[in-house]
Design a protein around this motif. Structure first.
Motif, PDB file in Angstrom:
ATOM      1  N   TYR A 151       8.301  68.046  -3.889  1.00  0.00           N
ATOM      2  CA  TYR A 151       7.122  67.326  -4.392  1.00  0.00           C
ATOM      3  C   TYR A 151       7.439  65.872  -4.727  1.00  0.00           C
ATOM      4  CZ  TYR A 151       5.866  72.169  -4.469  1.00  0.00           C
ATOM      5  OH  TYR A 151       5.685  73.460  -4.071  1.00  0.00           O
ATOM      6  N   ARG A 152       8.724  65.518  -4.764  1.00  0.00           N
ATOM      7  CA  ARG A 152       9.119  64.141  -4.989  1.00  0.00           C
ATOM      8  C   ARG A 152       9.276  63.466  -3.638  1.00  0.00           C
ATOM      9  NH1 ARG A 152      11.391  67.815  -8.121  1.00  0.00           N
ATOM     10  NH2 ARG A 152      11.312  67.591 -10.381  1.00  0.00           N
ATOM     11  N   THR A 153       9.301  62.152  -3.639  1.00  0.00           N
ATOM     12  CA  THR A 153       9.429  61.403  -2.392  1.00  0.00           C
ATOM     13  C   THR A 153      10.543  60.384  -2.562  1.00  0.00           C
ATOM     14  OG1 THR A 153       7.980  59.567  -3.010  1.00  0.00           O
ATOM     15  CG2 THR A 153       6.892  61.557  -2.194  1.00  0.00           C
ATOM     16  N   PRO A 154      10.914  59.719  -1.479  1.00  0.00           N
ATOM     17  CA  PRO A 154      11.958  58.684  -1.625  1.00  0.00           C
ATOM     18  C   PRO A 154      11.503  57.531  -2.519  1.00  0.00           C
ATOM     19  CG  PRO A 154      11.693  59.302   0.681  1.00  0.00           C
ATOM     20  CD  PRO A 154      10.566  59.937  -0.062  1.00  0.00           C
ATOM     21  N   ILE A 155      10.191  57.405  -2.734  1.00  0.00           N
ATOM     22  CA  ILE A 155       9.691  56.353  -3.632  1.00  0.00           C
ATOM     23  C   ILE A 155       9.640  56.940  -5.041  1.00  0.00           C
ATOM     24  CG2 ILE A 155       7.751  54.806  -4.131  1.00  0.00           C
ATOM     25  CD1 ILE A 155       8.534  54.193  -1.364  1.00  0.00           C
ATOM     26  N   GLU A 179       8.320  50.362   3.587  1.00  0.00           N
ATOM     27  CA  GLU A 179       8.892  50.708   2.279  1.00  0.00           C
ATOM     28  C   GLU A 179       9.888  51.863   2.384  1.00  0.00           C
ATOM     29  OE1 GLU A 179       8.446  49.103  -0.422  1.00  0.00           O
ATOM     30  OE2 GLU A 179       6.752  47.825   0.110  1.00  0.00           O
ATOM     31  N   LEU A 180      10.025  52.407   3.593  1.00  0.00           N
ATOM     32  CA  LEU A 180      10.777  53.671   3.726  1.00  0.00           C
ATOM     33  C   LEU A 180      11.980  53.496   4.631  1.00  0.00           C
ATOM     34  CD1 LEU A 180       7.554  55.764   4.259  1.00  0.00           C
ATOM     35  CD2 LEU A 180       9.002  55.914   2.225  1.00  0.00           C
ATOM     36  N   ASP A 239      10.069  47.378  -6.080  1.00  0.00           N
ATOM     37  CA  ASP A 239      11.487  47.734  -6.200  1.00  0.00           C
ATOM     38  C   ASP A 239      11.694  49.240  -6.019  1.00  0.00           C
ATOM     39  OD1 ASP A 239      11.962  45.052  -6.820  1.00  0.00           O
ATOM     40  OD2 ASP A 239      11.570  45.426  -8.959  1.00  0.00           O
ATOM     41  N   GLY A 240      11.042  49.765  -5.000  1.00  0.00           N
ATOM     42  CA  GLY A 240      11.236  51.185  -4.688  1.00  0.00           C
ATOM     43  C   GLY A 240      10.554  52.123  -5.654  1.00  0.00           C
ATOM     44  N   ARG A 241       9.654  51.613  -6.469  1.00  0.00           N
ATOM     45  CA  ARG A 241       8.981  52.463  -7.431  1.00  0.00           C
ATOM     46  C   ARG A 241       7.470  52.282  -7.326  1.00  0.00           C
ATOM     47  NH1 ARG A 241      10.098  55.356 -11.927  1.00  0.00           N
ATOM     48  NH2 ARG A 241       8.131  55.746 -12.952  1.00  0.00           N
ATOM     49  N   ALA A 242       6.732  53.416  -7.353  1.00  0.00           N
ATOM     50  CA  ALA A 242       5.271  53.338  -7.299  1.00  0.00           C
ATOM     51  C   ALA A 242       4.754  52.943  -8.673  1.00  0.00           C
ATOM     52  CB  ALA A 242       4.693  54.690  -6.894  1.00  0.00           C
ATOM     53  N   THR A 243       3.903  51.905  -8.693  1.00  0.00           N
ATOM     54  CA  THR A 243       3.420  51.404  -9.989  1.00  0.00           C
ATOM     55  C   THR A 243       1.900  51.445 -10.097  1.00  0.00           C
ATOM     56  OG1 THR A 243       3.336  49.141  -9.153  1.00  0.00           O
ATOM     57  CG2 THR A 243       5.382  49.833 -10.242  1.00  0.00           C
ATOM     58  N   GLY A 244       1.238  51.877  -9.046  1.00  0.00           N
ATOM     59  CA  GLY A 244      -0.214  51.942  -9.107  1.00  0.00           C
ATOM     60  C   GLY A 244      -0.800  51.948  -7.717  1.00  0.00           C
ATOM     61  N   ILE A 281       0.909  50.806  -4.592  1.00  0.00           N
ATOM     62  CA  ILE A 281       1.733  49.629  -4.891  1.00  0.00           C
ATOM     63  C   ILE A 281       3.167  50.091  -5.145  1.00  0.00           C
ATOM     64  CG2 ILE A 281       2.048  47.636  -6.417  1.00  0.00           C
ATOM     65  CD1 ILE A 281      -0.946  48.019  -7.206  1.00  0.00           C
ATOM     66  N   VAL A 282       4.083  49.534  -4.373  1.00  0.00           N
ATOM     67  CA  VAL A 282       5.495  49.885  -4.556  1.00  0.00           C
ATOM     68  C   VAL A 282       6.251  48.621  -4.956  1.00  0.00           C
ATOM     69  CG1 VAL A 282       7.557  50.814  -3.449  1.00  0.00           C
ATOM     70  CG2 VAL A 282       5.303  51.695  -2.808  1.00  0.00           C
TER      71      VAL A 282
END
Lengths: 529, 529
Positions: free
Chosen positions: A491-495, A312-313, A275-280, A272-273
C-alpha cells in the motif's frame, strides 16, 4: 492553497471511502476528492433513464469485509445486503436449465435431473472450494509480506498462511495446492460432466479476465469470487437493496460521521511531490490542497503516470508499472424492460429471475467467446451475466417495468479493426441482445430503452485503465506480493507519504472493501505524523 | 526360477532415464537388470533405420539438458557420445522474409537489428536475466523435492533450505522468477520484445509438449530451459548427438554394461510382483519371473501405478491422484527421407541455416490458432513445427547426397474427436507437408519416405501414455514436490522397494537423465523402510 489536511484521498470509490472513514475514525482530518459529480466510483447507482436505477458498473458485490460493516456501522446507515436465491439460473443449449441455490441440498436435488453424478459431486466439490476460499480469506486480510525482507511480522504472516494450509489436513492441503494454478476447465472436468454446470461455474473463473476457461490460473480467479461465500454456495450473488450506490452512500455517511470532508466534481490534476515526498494535490481548477499524506484510490497506472508522473519515479519502477496488464474485456448493457424476459422452458416469472442469469451453456461456449477476443474482436456470442434487480427490489424501476443490467464478455479494449465508436457500441449492444434473445425470445420486443458501455466508456466514465474492472488483471503474477507491482505491494509507494488503497492493490478487485481496509491499517501503522 | 533371474535391482524400461538409473546402481556395485519391451533401447530417445539407409531420430531429436555430471560420472564421451552443435534457428515468414538467430552473437544482433533495433538491445539484457535465473533454478532441479505435508525434520529442512535459497536471490531476481513461473510466454516476452516471429519462436519453447497455447499462464518458465543448457557448459543451448538421439541411449547403455548391468531387450514386463506390500520382483509378458529387492520403473506414472501394480496395493487417495495426473499428448512427429534438400523461399539454396533448427512459428497468433484447433479436438490445420535436418549435421544419417528430416509437430491432441486411425494419421501428415511446402515448395517432390507418428502411435509403439513426450504435462501443479503427486515426489512409491525414475518425476521432461540419477541416489542413500 487550502488545508492542510492530515490526508487526502483521491477518488470516492468504495475502497477510497473505506480508507477515508477509518482514517477519520482514527482522528485524522481527511478530505476525499471525487472527479465525478457522484460518489461511488464503480460501485454506483445511476438513473440512466429517469425513474430507473441502474448499477452502471459493478452490479454485484463480493464478500464485504465484516469489520468494515461492523466498525463503520453500515447497517445503521442503511446498508442492506440481499443474497439472491437461487444465486444463478443458467439456460442450457438443449432447452433445459440449471438452478444453483443457496441451500446445497436444494442444488443437489435440482442437479439430479440433469446428471445424478454431478448431484453426487456437488457437496464434496463445494466443500473443497469452501476450504480453499478460507485459506485465501486469511491471505486477503494480511498485508503481503516482503519476501526477501527481514520484518518478523512478514515471516509471521507467511507462517500463519502455511499453518492455515496445514490445518486443512493432508488430503485437502494437497488438493488446494494442486488446484490453485490450474485451468478451471480442468478442475471442473475432474468433477462434473454436465456442460451447462461446467460452463456456469467456469464463468466465475473468467469474469473480468482476458483468458478463456482453458487457461491455467483461472482456478485462482474462480476462488477469488468465492472468498467469504459461505458453506456450499457457489457463484454467490449478493446485491445491495436500492442499488450498489447505497453501499457507497452508507460509507460516505459513516465517513462524514467521522469528520471526513467529501467533495464531488473535484478532479485532481496531479499529486504534488517535493523532494520525493507527497505534500498535497493540485485540482484541475488550479486550486492546491496541502496534506501530510495522499492516498490514491485510482488504479496504479493512473496514479503513477497521470497523477504523479514518470519523472518523479525510478525508471525501473516505471517499467514495472508499464508492464501491469489491464486488458479490459467487459462491457455493460442496461435495458429498461416493459415486461420480464420469458425463457424457453420457464416462460413464467419465478424465482429463477431472482439471482443472476448466466449465459454459459458450456466450457466450449466460453472458450469460443474468448477466441474472438484473443484475435481482437468482440465475442459474436458473448458470455453474459444478467441481473434484474427490480424483481426483488421493485423500488429501482417504475411500477410494472424492469431494469436489466448485463455484464458482457469478451469485449476487448483494443480492437484489431476499427475502434470503440458509436457504431461499434451499437453492434456490441446488438450482439448482447441478440444472444440473450436466443434464450428469451420476447426480450427484443420488451426493450423500452437501451444503454451500452464499452470498455472505452468504462475507462472514460469510471477512470478504469483500459476498462479493467479490477484495476489490473487477476493473474497469479499480479496478485498478493506482486500487486500492483513486485516490491511495492504494501500500500506504500516509492513516493513517501503517497499510498494506494484501490483494487489495484492486494487482494484486488470486486466490491469487498479489503484493499481500503488494509491500506488504512498500513497508513495508520506508519504513524499519524 | 533360475538363479540367473535374481538381481539386486530391476529397472523396468530401457529409456534414457532407466539406463541412467541402472548405470548409477551398477556403478555402486549392484547387480542390475534393465528390461526393455522393444527390440531397441532408448525409449523415446532412439535412432532407427525405418527406411533403408536413412536413420530417423524417431521421437526425440535434440539434446540440451543432459546433466553434465552424468556425462562425467558415466564417462559418456568414451562410450561414443558426441554432441554436435546446432548452429542456428531459422523462422521463415509467410511474406518471404525470415528471422535467424545464429550461434554467433554479433550475427544474431545484426539480424535482430534488421527487424527491430529495440529488440536487438533487449535481447542481450533478456539473455543476461535468463542466465541469472537459470543459475538460480539449477540447484532446485538437482534436489530431491521435500514433502510439504510432512513434518519430518528432513522435509522441513528441505523447505528451509529452499526458503533460504530464494531469499538469497534478492528481491529483483525472486520477483523475476515468480513472474516466469506464473506468466504466459507471450505476455512475458511482450514485456521485452516487439518482433512477432522472435516472440513466437521463443514462446514456442514454452508450449512444447504442453496442451496450452502461448497466451496461457504457466508457459513462460520453459523459456529458461534454453538457458539452462547453456550454463552447464557441456554444450551451448541445443545440440545433436552424432548418430542421432539413439546414440545418447547407446552410450549410457554401454557405460551401464561396463559397470556390469545386464540389459535385455524384447523383455516386456507385465506386472510388478508385490508381496505383503513390498515389491519383490517382476513377471514378464512371456511368463518369466525376475526377483530383486529393488524394483524401479522408468515408465510414466500412469503405467507405473495403474498397470504395473494392482490398485489394491496402493492407497485409494494415491490412485485417485495418479488418475487425475494430466498426461494429455499434444504433439506428433513426422520423419522424412529426402532425395534433395528443402529449398526455402526466404533463403534459397543450401546454406548454414539448414544445419540449425527451422521453426514454423511466424507469429504468436499463428501458434494460438494452431492451439485453437486442438482444444476443440482436431489436429492443427497449420501446425507449429520444429525441424532439423540431421544429415546436414551428421552426414552418416543418410546415404550420400540424400537427407533425413525430423519434424516435431504440435498440436496433435491425443483425444482427437472420434479417435485416431490410419486415415487421420495420414491427413495429419498431409497437413504438415502442405504447411511446410508453403515455405519450401520443392519439399513434397523430394520425399522418398514418410513416417508419421501421432500421439496414438507414440503410445502404442513407445509406451508413452497418451503419447505425452514428458510423461505428464509440465504445468505448475505437476512440478517439483507435486510430480507426480505430493508426498511421492522423492522417487519412492507407496509400495515398499518400488521406485520411480522416469520423466514423470522431478525434474521431468526432456533428455536430462536427472530423474534417473536422482532416483538412483535416493535408492542408494535411502535405508530400507
Amino acid at each position: 492553497m487550502t488545508g492542510p489536511y492530515d490526508a487526502i484521498v483521491i477518488g470516492a470509490g468504495h475502497n477510497g471511502l473505506v480508507t477515508a472513514a477509518y482514517l477519520g475514525r482514527a482522528g485524522l482530518k481527511v478530505l476525499v476528492l471525487e472527479r465525478r459529480e457522484v460518489i461511488g466510483g464503480a460501485a454506483v447507482t445511476e438513473q440512466v433513464f429517469p425513474g430507473f436505477k441502474f448499477d452502471t458498473a459493478a452490479h454485484r458485490i463480493g464478500a464485504l469485509h465484516p469489520a468494515v460493516v461492523r466498525d463503520l456501522d453500515l447497517k445503521r446507515h442503511g446498508l442492506e445486503v440481499v443474497h439472491a436465491d437461487p444465486t444463478v439460473f443458467a439456460p442450457a443449449s438443449d432447452g433445459r436449465h440449471l438452478l444453483l441455490w443457496r441451500d446445497p441440498k436444494r442444488t443437489v436435488e435440482a442437479l439430479r435431473e440433469m446428471s445424478p453424478a454431478d448431484a453426487e459431486a456437488w457437496i464434496p466439490f463445494s466443500e473443497l472450494i469452501g476450504k480453499a476460499a478460507a485459506v485465501l480469506r486469511a491471505a486477503w486480510s494480511a498485508t503481503p509480506p516482503e519476501v526477501t525482507g527481514n520484518d518478523p511480522r512478514d515471516l509471521w504472516s507467511v507462517v500463519k498462511l502455511g499453518v492455515g494450509l496445514r490445518r486443512l489436513g493432508k488430503r485437502d492441503m494437497v488438493e488446494v495446492m494442486r488446484i490453485l494454478p490450474m485451468a478451471v476447465s480442468e478442475l471442473l472436468g475432474d468433477w462434473f460432466e454436465s456442460d451447462v454446470l461446467k460452463g456456469t461455474l467456469a464463468a466465475a473463473g473468467i469474469a473480468g479476465m482476458f483468458q478463456g476457461p482453458m487457461a491455467a490460473g483461472t482456478v485462482y480467479a474462480f476462488l477469488h469470487h468465492h472468498v467469504g461465500a459461505g458453506g456450499g454456495v457457489l457463484r454467490p450473488t449478493a446485491r445491495v437493496r436500492g442499488g450498489v450506490g447505497e453501499l457507497t452512500r452508507a460509507l460516505a455517511v459513516a465517513a462524514r460521521g467521522h469528520g471526513v470532508d467529501i467533495r464531488t466534481s473535484q478532479p485532481v490534476e496531479r499529486v504534488i511531490v517535493k523532494d520525493g515526498r507527497a505534500t498535497g494535490v493540485v485540482l484541475s481548477s488550479g486550486e492546491e490542497v496541502a496534506a501530510a499524506r495522499v492516498v490514491s484510490n485510482a488504479d496504479p497506472r493512473r496514479t503513477f503516470f497521470d497523477l504523479v508522473g514518470p519523472t518523479e519515479l525510478d525508471p525501473e519502477f516505471v517499467r514495472k508499472v508499464t508492464n501491469i496488464r489491464f486488458k479490459g474485456v467487459c462491457a455493460k448493457v442496461h435495458l429498461v424492460l416493459g415486461e420480464l424476459p420469458r425463457f424457453s422452458g420457464v416462460p413464467e416469472a419465478g424465482p429463477h429471475l431472482n439471482g443472476v442469469i448466466s449465459i454459459s451453456p458450456s466450457l466450449e461456449y466460453l472458450e469460443r467467446a474468448y477466441d474472438d477476443a484473443k484475435y481482437g474482436a468482440a465475442s459474436r456470442r458473448p458470455y453474459l451475466e444478467v441481473s434484474i434487480p427490480s424483481v426483488t427490489d421493485p423500488d429501482v424501476a417504475e411500477s410494472g417495468k424492469h431494469v436489466m443490467s448485463i455484464v458482457a464478455q469478451y469485449a476487448p479494449y483494443r480492437l484489431k479493426e476499427g475502434e470503440w465508436d458509436a457504431a461499434a457500441r451499437e453492434r456490441l449492444g446488438d450482439a448482447v441482445v441478440g444472444t440473450l434473445s436466443e434464450y428469451a425470445p420476447n426480450l427484443e420486443s420488451a426493450i423500452l430503452h437501451r444503454h451500452v458501455l464499452t470498455p472505452l466508456d468504462l475507462e472514460e466514465t469510471y477512470g478504469l485503465s483500459e476498462g479493467n474492472i479490477y484495476h489490473g488483471e487477476h493473474t497469479l503474477d499480479q496478485l498478493f506480493f506482486m500487486r500492483p507491482v513486485p516490491g511495492s505491494a504494501r500500500y506504500r509507494t516509492p513516493i513517501e507519504g503517497l499510498y494506494l488503497c484501490g483494487a489495484g492493490t492486494h487482494p484486488g478487485g470486486g466490491v469487498t472493501g479489503f484493499p481500503g481496509y488494509n491500506a488504512a491499517r498500513e497508513i495508520l501503522r506508519d504513524g499519524k505524523g | 526360477m533360475t538363479a540367473g533371474h535374481r538381481f539386486d535391482a530391476i529397472v523396468i524400461g530401457g529409456g534414457h532415464n532407466g539406463l541412467v538409473n541402472a548405470a548409477y546402481l551398477a556403478m555402486a556395485g549392484k547387480r542390475v537388470v534393465v528390461l526393455e519391451k522393444r527390440h531397441v533401447l532408448g525409449g523415446a530417445a532412439v535412432t532407427e533405420e525405418i527406411y533403408p539407409g536413412f536413420k530417423y531420430c524417431v521421437c526425440s531429436y535434440v539434446v540440451s539438458l543432459l546433466r553434465p555430471e552424468i556425462i562425467r560420472d558415466l564417462d559418456l564421451p568414451r562410450h561414443g557420445l558426441e554432441i554436435l552443435p546446432l548452429e542456428s534457428t531459422l523462422t521463415p515468414l509467410p511474406d518471404g522474409d525470415h528471422l535467424v538467430r545464429w550461434a554467433d552473437h554479433d550475427q544474431t544482433r545484426r539480424e535482430l537489428y534488421r527487424h527491430s533495433p529495440r529488440d536487438a538491445e533487449a535481447y542481450d539484457d533478456f539473455g543476461k536475466l535468463m542466465y541469472q535465473l537459470a543459475v538460480a533454478v539449477k540447484p532446485i532441479l538437482a534436489m530431491v523435492p521435500p514433502d510439504p505435508t510432512s513434518l519430518s525434520p528432513k522435509d522441513l529442512l528441505g523447505f528451509a533450505r529452499l526458503a533460504r535459497h530464494f531469499r538469497g536471490l534478492g528481491e529483483e531476481q525472486f520477483h523475476a522468477l515468480f513472474k516466469l513461473m506464473t506468466m504466459s510466454a507471450a505476455d512475458y516476452l511482450d514485456e521485452w520484445f516487439e518482433t512477432e516471429p522472435l516472440k513466437a519462436t521463443m514462446s514456442a519453447s514454452g508450449i512444447i509438449g504442453t496442451f496450452l497455447g502461448p497466451r496461457s499462464p504457466g508457459t513462460a518458465y520453459v523459456l529458461l530451459h534454453h538457458y539452462l543448457g547453456e550454463i552447464d557448459g557441456a554444450m551451448r543451448a541445443w545440440g545433436f548427438a552424432r548418430g542421432g538421439t539413439g546414440a545418447v541411449s547407446e552410450s549410457i547403455a554401454s557405460a551401464a554394461r561396463r559397470f556390469g548391468a545386464d540389459i535385455r531387450t524384447e523383455a516386456g514386463v507385465a506386472q510388478v510382483i508385490v508381496k505383503n506390500g513390498k515389491a519383490v520382483g517382476v513377471a514378464l509378458e512371456n511368463g518369466d519371473e525376475f526377483r530383486a529387492p529393488v524394483v524401479v520403473s522408468a515408465l510414466d506414472p500412469k503405467r507405473t501405478f495403474l498397470q504395473m501394480v494392482e490398485p489394491k496395493d496402493l492407497p485409494d487417495d494415491f490412485v485417485d491422484a495418479i488418475r487425475r495426473f494430466k498426461i494429455r499428448g499434444s504433439s506428433g512427429k513426422v520423419n522424412l527421407a529426402l532425395s534433395e534438400l528443402p529449398d526455402f523461399t526466404c533463403l534459397p539454396g543450401v546454406g548454414p541455416h539448414l544445419r540449425g533448427a527451422i521453426s514454423i512459428s511466424p507469429s504468436v497468433d499463428y501458434l494460438e490458432r494452431a492451439y485453437d484447433d486442438a482444444k476443440y479436438g482436431a489436429f492443427s490445420r497449420r501446425p507449429y513445427m520444429d525441424i532439423i535436418i540431421p544429415s546436414m549435421i551428421d552426414p552418416g544419417m543418410a546415404p550420400p547426397g540424400k537427407h533425413v528430416m525430423s519434424i516435431f509437430v504440435q498440436y496433435a491432441p491425443s483425444d482427437l474427436d472420434g479417435g485416431w486411425d490410419e486415415t487421420k494419421r495420414e491427413a495429419f501428415g498431409d497437413a504438415v507437408i502442405d504447411t511446410l511446402a508453403e515455405y519450401a515448395p520443392n519439399l513434397p517432390g523430394a520425399i522418398l519416405h514418410r513416417q508419421v507418428l501421432t500421439p496414438w502411435d507414440i503410445e502404442r509403439e513407445m509406451g508413452l501414455t497418451q503419447g505425452n513426450i514428458f510423461h505428464g504435462e509440465l504445468t505448475l501443479q505437476q512440478l517439483f514436490c507435486m510430480r507426480p503427486t505430493v508426498g511421492w515426489a522423492d522417487f519412492t512409491t507407496p509400495v515398499r522397494n518400488y521406485y520411480q525414475c522416469g520423466s514423470g518425476t522431478h525434474p521431468g521432461g526432456g533428455i536430462t537423465g536427472a530423474s534417473g540419477r536422482l532416483a538412483a541416489l535416493k535408492i542408494l542413500g535411502g535405508r530400507p523402510r
